[in-house]
Enzyme design. Structure first.
Site, short mmCIF file in Angstrom:
data_model
loop_
_atom_site.label_atom_id
_atom_site.label_comp_id
_atom_site.label_asym_id
_atom_site.label_seq_id
_atom_site.Cartn_x
_atom_site.Cartn_y
_atom_site.Cartn_z
N ASP A 289 1.27 -1.23 0.55
CA ASP A 289 0.12 -0.05 -0.42
C ASP A 289 1.03 1.05 0.24
O ASP A 289 1.81 0.93 -0.15
CB ASP A 289 -0.83 0.62 1.06
CG ASP A 289 -1.48 1.60 1.46
OD1 ASP A 289 -2.20 1.85 0.57
OD2 ASP A 289 -1.23 1.71 2.22
N ASP B 81 -0.52 5.40 0.82
CA ASP B 81 -0.02 6.34 1.57
C ASP B 81 -0.49 5.75 2.64
O ASP B 81 -1.13 4.91 3.29
CB ASP B 81 -1.90 6.93 1.45
CG ASP B 81 -1.92 7.77 0.14
OD1 ASP B 81 -0.52 8.14 -0.37
OD2 ASP B 81 -2.54 7.22 -0.74
N ASP C 167 -1.27 -0.41 6.28
CA ASP C 167 -1.50 0.19 7.40
C ASP C 167 -3.03 0.56 7.96
O ASP C 167 -3.81 1.06 8.63
CB ASP C 167 -0.92 1.67 7.53
CG ASP C 167 -2.07 2.99 6.39
OD1 ASP C 167 -2.66 3.86 6.86
OD2 ASP C 167 -1.72 2.25 5.20
#
Length: 228
Positions: free
Chosen positions: A12, A14, A171
């Protein structure tokens, strides 16, 4: 490369590779102020961590009664975000170490993100991560964003990898759910500390409950060598 077997890694972007959430928050705050006149707080923003820009904007159109089209809002958000992103988007140092090491080891890597392709490319170029990460998929290029598995499955296809051989670094809870739905293993590094106990992370193959403050490249490499 034998240390990692047939493992491919899907990142991922961001909140995982880069700390871009403050820029997305500021861009979102400014957009909503202009279109609705309403205040948008960091606590409001945390609800949307891990959800694609397209889907977030669709929710805002309904929630705030915005008449502008989804395409117009996405272009507006991207314009605001990219101005901020190009000025300052820090890469997490341990993540940069990890990417460099995996590249040197010949491990196939991809980025699968809820951001627009323009935003992904701008971040990778601006941070220099494009030297190692050249395979990317945006949520706008697949039918469904996270927690659906589409972006991760598309990334695996581009890498020529079996989903079962892929390890996702994420995240946010929607991303962890997407990894599970894709049949991929997941290393979770929660961006929002309070989310570490979220049920979505309970199924992660490895969890850094302290997020980036706890994460190290070496620990991740140890996990990947074991998984591989």
């Amino acid at each position: 490369m034998s240390t990692f077997g047939r493992t491919s890694v899907v990142f991922d972007l961001d909140g995982t590779l880069v700390d871009s959430e403050p820029n997305y928050f500021e861009a979102s705050r400014a957009l909503l102020a202009d279109f609705t006149g309403r205040e948008y707080t960091w606590a409001d923003n945390e609800q949307y961590v891990g959800i694609s820009s397209v889907e977030t904007l669709a929710l805002w159109r309904t929630e705030y009664g915005i008449e502008a089209s989804a395409a117009e809002l996405l272009a507006d958000l991207d314009r605001r975000y990219l101005a901020l992103a190009r000025a300052n988007t820090p890469v997490y140092p341990e993540m940069r170490k990890l990417v460099e090491h995996l590249h040197e080891a010949g491990v196939p890597m991809a980025v699968a993100s809820g951001s627009s392709r323009a935003a992904i490319e701008a971040i990778l170029v601006g941070t220099g991560l494009d030297a190692w990460l050249t395979t990317l998929v945006s949520a706008e290029e697949v039918p469904r964003g996270k927690p659906a598995p589409d972006v991760f499955l598309a990334a695996a296809e581009l890498l020529g990898a079996d989903p079962a051989d892929c390890v996702v670094f994420e995240d946010a809870a929607p991303g962890a759910l997407a990894a599970r739905a894709a049949g991929m293993r997941c290393v979770a590094i929660p961006y929002v500390a309070a989310h570490a106990s979220d049920e979505a992370f309970a199924d992660a193959d490895f969890l850094f409950p302290g997020g980036q403050a706890e994460f190290t490249a070496q620990a991740a490499l140890d996990v990947l060598a074991t998984e591989g």
